[in-house]
Design a protein around this motif. Structure first.
Motif, PDB file in Angstrom:
ATOM      1  N   ALA A  42       5.288  -4.900  -4.760  1.00 46.74           N
ATOM      2  CA  ALA A  42       5.020  -4.202  -6.012  1.00 46.74           C
ATOM      3  C   ALA A  42       5.957  -4.738  -7.090  1.00 46.74           C
ATOM      4  O   ALA A  42       7.164  -4.869  -6.877  1.00 46.74           O
ATOM      5  CB  ALA A  42       5.205  -2.707  -5.833  1.00 46.74           C
ATOM      6  N   ALA A  43       5.398  -5.045  -8.266  1.00 41.17           N
ATOM      7  CA  ALA A  43       6.197  -5.580  -9.367  1.00 41.17           C
ATOM      8  C   ALA A  43       6.595  -4.489 -10.353  1.00 41.17           C
ATOM      9  O   ALA A  43       7.235  -4.770 -11.368  1.00 41.17           O
ATOM     10  CB  ALA A  43       5.416  -6.678 -10.089  1.00 41.17           C
ATOM     11  N   GLU A  44       6.212  -3.258 -10.043  1.00 43.17           N
ATOM     12  CA  GLU A  44       6.538  -2.130 -10.924  1.00 43.17           C
ATOM     13  C   GLU A  44       6.614  -0.856 -10.087  1.00 43.17           C
ATOM     14  O   GLU A  44       6.080  -0.782  -8.978  1.00 43.17           O
ATOM     15  CB  GLU A  44       5.470  -1.974 -12.018  1.00 43.17           C
ATOM     16  CG  GLU A  44       4.056  -1.778 -11.466  1.00 43.17           C
ATOM     17  CD  GLU A  44       3.014  -1.654 -12.551  1.00 43.17           C
ATOM     18  OE1 GLU A  44       3.381  -1.264 -13.682  1.00 43.17           O
ATOM     19  OE2 GLU A  44       1.823  -1.911 -12.281  1.00 43.17           O
ATOM     20  N   THR A  45       7.311   0.120 -10.628  1.00 46.40           N
ATOM     21  CA  THR A  45       7.332   1.449 -10.013  1.00 46.40           C
ATOM     22  C   THR A  45       6.288   2.309 -10.712  1.00 46.40           C
ATOM     23  O   THR A  45       6.253   2.377 -11.946  1.00 46.40           O
ATOM     24  CB  THR A  45       8.724   2.087 -10.145  1.00 46.40           C
ATOM     25  OG1 THR A  45       9.667   1.309  -9.390  1.00 46.40           O
ATOM     26  CG2 THR A  45       8.712   3.515  -9.621  1.00 46.40           C
ATOM     27  N   LYS A  46       5.447   2.964  -9.903  1.00 52.06           N
ATOM     28  CA  LYS A  46       4.344   3.707 -10.512  1.00 52.06           C
ATOM     29  C   LYS A  46       3.977   4.919  -9.658  1.00 52.06           C
ATOM     30  O   LYS A  46       3.916   4.815  -8.430  1.00 52.06           O
ATOM     31  CB  LYS A  46       3.132   2.794 -10.670  1.00 52.06           C
ATOM     32  CG  LYS A  46       2.122   3.263 -11.697  1.00 52.06           C
ATOM     33  CD  LYS A  46       1.160   2.142 -12.037  1.00 52.06           C
ATOM     34  CE  LYS A  46       0.295   2.498 -13.214  1.00 52.06           C
ATOM     35  NZ  LYS A  46      -0.648   1.400 -13.561  1.00 52.06           N
ATOM     36  N   MET A  47       3.725   6.014 -10.326  1.00 53.63           N
ATOM     37  CA  MET A  47       3.256   7.224  -9.638  1.00 53.63           C
ATOM     38  C   MET A  47       1.726   7.194  -9.622  1.00 53.63           C
ATOM     39  O   MET A  47       1.088   6.997 -10.659  1.00 53.63           O
ATOM     40  CB  MET A  47       3.749   8.480 -10.345  1.00 53.63           C
ATOM     41  CG  MET A  47       3.284   9.782  -9.674  1.00 53.63           C
ATOM     42  SD  MET A  47       3.995  11.246 -10.450  1.00 53.63           S
ATOM     43  CE  MET A  47       5.719  11.067  -9.989  1.00 53.63           C
ATOM     44  N   ILE A  48       1.177   7.368  -8.449  1.00 58.89           N
ATOM     45  CA  ILE A  48      -0.272   7.345  -8.279  1.00 58.89           C
ATOM     46  C   ILE A  48      -0.773   8.765  -8.058  1.00 58.89           C
ATOM     47  O   ILE A  48      -0.284   9.485  -7.178  1.00 58.89           O
ATOM     48  CB  ILE A  48      -0.678   6.459  -7.088  1.00 58.89           C
ATOM     49  CG1 ILE A  48      -0.117   5.037  -7.247  1.00 58.89           C
ATOM     50  CG2 ILE A  48      -2.194   6.443  -6.932  1.00 58.89           C
ATOM     51  CD1 ILE A  48      -0.627   4.290  -8.447  1.00 58.89           C
ATOM     52  N   THR A  49      -1.729   9.160  -8.873  1.00 55.38           N
ATOM     53  CA  THR A  49      -2.363  10.473  -8.720  1.00 55.38           C
ATOM     54  C   THR A  49      -3.860  10.258  -8.586  1.00 55.38           C
ATOM     55  O   THR A  49      -4.539   9.937  -9.570  1.00 55.38           O
ATOM     56  CB  THR A  49      -2.067  11.385  -9.923  1.00 55.38           C
ATOM     57  OG1 THR A  49      -0.654  11.513 -10.079  1.00 55.38           O
ATOM     58  CG2 THR A  49      -2.682  12.766  -9.715  1.00 55.38           C
ATOM     59  N   GLY A  50      -4.361  10.373  -7.381  1.00 56.04           N
ATOM     60  CA  GLY A  50      -5.772  10.112  -7.119  1.00 56.04           C
ATOM     61  C   GLY A  50      -6.012   8.627  -6.910  1.00 56.04           C
ATOM     62  O   GLY A  50      -6.297   8.176  -5.808  1.00 56.04           O
ATOM     63  N   SER A  51      -5.881   7.867  -7.980  1.00 54.50           N
ATOM     64  CA  SER A  51      -5.993   6.407  -7.887  1.00 54.50           C
ATOM     65  C   SER A  51      -5.348   5.782  -9.116  1.00 54.50           C
ATOM     66  O   SER A  51      -5.171   6.444 -10.148  1.00 54.50           O
ATOM     67  CB  SER A  51      -7.454   5.961  -7.762  1.00 54.50           C
ATOM     68  OG  SER A  51      -8.161   6.253  -8.956  1.00 54.50           O
ATOM     69  N   GLY A  52      -5.020   4.513  -8.982  1.00 54.49           N
ATOM     70  CA  GLY A  52      -4.404   3.805 -10.102  1.00 54.49           C
ATOM     71  C   GLY A  52      -4.244   2.338  -9.781  1.00 54.49           C
ATOM     72  O   GLY A  52      -4.496   1.903  -8.642  1.00 54.49           O
ATOM     73  N   THR A  53      -3.849   1.575 -10.782  1.00 53.34           N
ATOM     74  CA  THR A  53      -3.644   0.138 -10.586  1.00 53.34           C
ATOM     75  C   THR A  53      -2.158  -0.173 -10.487  1.00 53.34           C
ATOM     76  O   THR A  53      -1.315   0.568 -11.012  1.00 53.34           O
ATOM     77  CB  THR A  53      -4.263  -0.673 -11.742  1.00 53.34           C
ATOM     78  OG1 THR A  53      -3.664  -0.269 -12.984  1.00 53.34           O
ATOM     79  CG2 THR A  53      -5.763  -0.468 -11.798  1.00 53.34           C
ATOM     80  N   LEU A  54      -1.869  -1.275  -9.813  1.00 50.59           N
ATOM     81  CA  LEU A  54      -0.482  -1.658  -9.574  1.00 50.59           C
ATOM     82  C   LEU A  54      -0.351  -3.180  -9.616  1.00 50.59           C
ATOM     83  O   LEU A  54      -1.131  -3.890  -8.976  1.00 50.59           O
ATOM     84  CB  LEU A  54      -0.030  -1.141  -8.202  1.00 50.59           C
ATOM     85  CG  LEU A  54       1.400  -1.477  -7.775  1.00 50.59           C
ATOM     86  CD1 LEU A  54       2.400  -0.628  -8.563  1.00 50.59           C
ATOM     87  CD2 LEU A  54       1.584  -1.260  -6.273  1.00 50.59           C
ATOM     88  N   GLN A  55       0.615  -3.664 -10.363  1.00 49.53           N
ATOM     89  CA  GLN A  55       0.888  -5.094 -10.412  1.00 49.53           C
ATOM     90  C   GLN A  55       1.678  -5.513  -9.171  1.00 49.53           C
ATOM     91  O   GLN A  55       2.643  -4.842  -8.797  1.00 49.53           O
ATOM     92  CB  GLN A  55       1.686  -5.462 -11.657  1.00 49.53           C
ATOM     93  CG  GLN A  55       0.941  -5.264 -12.962  1.00 49.53           C
ATOM     94  CD  GLN A  55       1.771  -5.678 -14.164  1.00 49.53           C
ATOM     95  OE1 GLN A  55       2.953  -5.932 -14.057  1.00 49.53           O
ATOM     96  NE2 GLN A  55       1.131  -5.747 -15.321  1.00 49.53           N
ATOM     97  N   VAL A  56       1.237  -6.613  -8.551  1.00 54.87           N
ATOM     98  CA  VAL A  56       1.943  -7.120  -7.372  1.00 54.87           C
ATOM     99  C   VAL A  56       2.192  -8.613  -7.516  1.00 54.87           C
ATOM    100  O   VAL A  56       1.509  -9.310  -8.277  1.00 54.87           O
ATOM    101  CB  VAL A  56       1.151  -6.859  -6.067  1.00 54.87           C
ATOM    102  CG1 VAL A  56       1.083  -5.378  -5.766  1.00 54.87           C
ATOM    103  CG2 VAL A  56      -0.241  -7.484  -6.145  1.00 54.87           C
ATOM    104  N   LYS A  57       3.168  -9.102  -6.743  1.00 57.50           N
ATOM    105  CA  LYS A  57       3.535 -10.515  -6.756  1.00 57.50           C
ATOM    106  C   LYS A  57       3.731 -10.963  -5.313  1.00 57.50           C
ATOM    107  O   LYS A  57       4.294 -10.227  -4.489  1.00 57.50           O
ATOM    108  CB  LYS A  57       4.830 -10.704  -7.552  1.00 57.50           C
ATOM    109  CG  LYS A  57       5.321 -12.127  -7.669  1.00 57.50           C
ATOM    110  CD  LYS A  57       6.596 -12.168  -8.509  1.00 57.50           C
ATOM    111  CE  LYS A  57       7.138 -13.584  -8.630  1.00 57.50           C
ATOM    112  NZ  LYS A  57       8.384 -13.617  -9.448  1.00 57.50           N
ATOM    113  N   SER A  58       3.257 -12.155  -5.003  1.00 56.09           N
ATOM    114  CA  SER A  58       3.372 -12.640  -3.625  1.00 56.09           C
ATOM    115  C   SER A  58       4.831 -12.815  -3.224  1.00 56.09           C
ATOM    116  O   SER A  58       5.678 -13.177  -4.046  1.00 56.09           O
ATOM    117  CB  SER A  58       2.618 -13.968  -3.462  1.00 56.09           C
ATOM    118  OG  SER A  58       3.157 -14.950  -4.324  1.00 56.09           O
ATOM    119  N   VAL A  59       5.113 -12.557  -1.968  1.00 57.45           N
ATOM    120  CA  VAL A  59       6.475 -12.700  -1.450  1.00 57.45           C
ATOM    121  C   VAL A  59       6.828 -14.178  -1.270  1.00 57.45           C
ATOM    122  O   VAL A  59       7.947 -14.602  -1.535  1.00 57.45           O
ATOM    123  CB  VAL A  59       6.617 -11.942  -0.119  1.00 57.45           C
ATOM    124  CG1 VAL A  59       7.974 -12.237   0.533  1.00 57.45           C
ATOM    125  CG2 VAL A  59       6.451 -10.447  -0.353  1.00 57.45           C
TER     126      VAL A  59
END
Length: 353
Positions: free
Chosen positions: A110-127
């Motif tokens: 995960a590239a950001e901290t985010k609270m998910i309620t129901g559903s949401g989008t999240l930025q990710v970066k490969s390890v």
């Protein structure tokens, strides 16, 4: 020790000794000069090695990097990390660094901290850096460590932007561009250099005043000699002239508006009848033909303004599992497809009839 070379060098040394002295084997002069010949031969080998290191074509790896950096300030472009967006389902918090992965074990953080309620989008970066992180849509579906409240994840679109570190051949090519066509005063070769400084760029073309005075178009392809992804185009744009403003906020000088674009694909659909060798399935042969033609197309990307029909045929014939072929058609014809100035040839469907 090469005795023949020692003898040759010894004979040369003895030729300078006055004939009045006994130079026969076993006598002092002969034996002393033989020792000298052995030492000189070793030093000659060292000198030959040093001489080879002065030729950039003989260098690889760290030695090549040092050579081009010291002489032209050129550095190898590093590998990059793929990125993308996840669709996350559940009720909970995802923190920076939380891991997600594909069934094959390719991990993303995960590239950001985010609270998910129901559903949401999240930025990710490969390890891991490199192309391994470029995965198709709907592949990032697992969580190696349970995240409280998060029940499901997926990537609706492919991840992209992961490129390998620049190859020795590419680095050497950029060195030769700098030597043979010196970039200076924002000439064509300067824009070419700036484009190729960005990780992932596999080729570039420069079109001066393409949109009027004080404008430049730069057309790029990626390392795989394919049309560049939007993220790569954006990176090159930011490096040369952010926003095409001509404000001098990138490498381009003030007043020069640069527009970076991906090459358009010229898709080549192949139809051919083949005689297969024993022990191969049609699927295997088809894939081998794809690989062989792809290698050829990579070799001519941004180099030729046509695709050779004959070379396509040769690539098919050279494919593992193919004994012969007939009835070859490229885009329904038997001519050389013409590649536009802003196009790159891309393999489409390969149909075995």
């Amino acid at each position: 020790m090469d005795e023949d070379k020692v003898s040759e060098l010894l004979d040369q040394l003895l030729s300078y000794i006055d004939p009045s002295y006994d130079k026969s084997e076993g006598y002092l002069i002969h034996d002393m000069l033989k020792s000298v010949a052995i030492v000189l031969l070793e030093q000659k080998g060292d000198l030959e090695g040093i001489k080879r290191l002065l030729d950039v074509d003989n260098l690889t790896g760290a030695l090549l990097e040092a050579f081009v950096k010291q002489r032209k300030g050129i550095t190898r472009t590093p590998a990059t990390y793929s990125s993308g967006m996840l669709q996350v389902t559940g009720n909970g918090t995802v923190n920076v660094g939380d891991l997600f992965e594909t069934p094959s074990g390719v991990q993303f953080a995960a590239a950001e901290t985010k609270m998910i309620t129901g559903s949401g989008t999240l930025q990710v970066k490969s390890v891991m850096s490199g192309p391994v992180g470029n995965v198709p849509a709907d592949q990032i579906t697992q969580m190696p460590v349970t995240l409280p409240g998060i029940t499901a994840v997926t990537n609706p679109k492919p991840t992209d932007g992961g490129y390998a570190a620049e190859t020795d051949d590419s680095l050497r090519e950029r060195y030769y561009i700098a030597v043979r066509t010196p970039p200076t005063s924002a000439n064509i070769y300067h824009y070419l250099q700036w484009a190729k400084e960005v990780s992932g760029v596999g080729g570039a073309k420069v079109f001066p005043v393409e949109r009027g005075d004080n404008t430049v178009e730069v057309i790029i392809i990626d390392q795989e000699k394919q049309p560049a992804a939007p993220v790569l185009v954006d990176q090159v744009q930011k490096h040369i002239d952010p926003g095409s403003t001509g404000l001098g906020e990138g490498e381009a000088p003030i007043g020069a508006k640069c527009y970076v674009l991906s090459a358009d694909p010229l898709i080549l659909d192949i139809s051919v009848s083949v005689t297969m060798a024993g022990g191969y399935t049609q699927d295997e042969v088809q894939e081998n033909i794809r690989d062989s033609i792809s290698v050829y197309l990579k070799s001519i990307a941004f180099q030729l303004n046509y695709v050779s029909f004959a070379h396509i045929g040769q690539a098919i014939l050279d494919s593992v599992g193919v004994e012969d072929y007939a009835g070859l058609l490229v885009n329904g014809a038997i001519d050389n497809p013409q590649v536009g100035a802003k196009q790159v040839a891309v393999l489409g469907a390969v149909t075995l009839v």
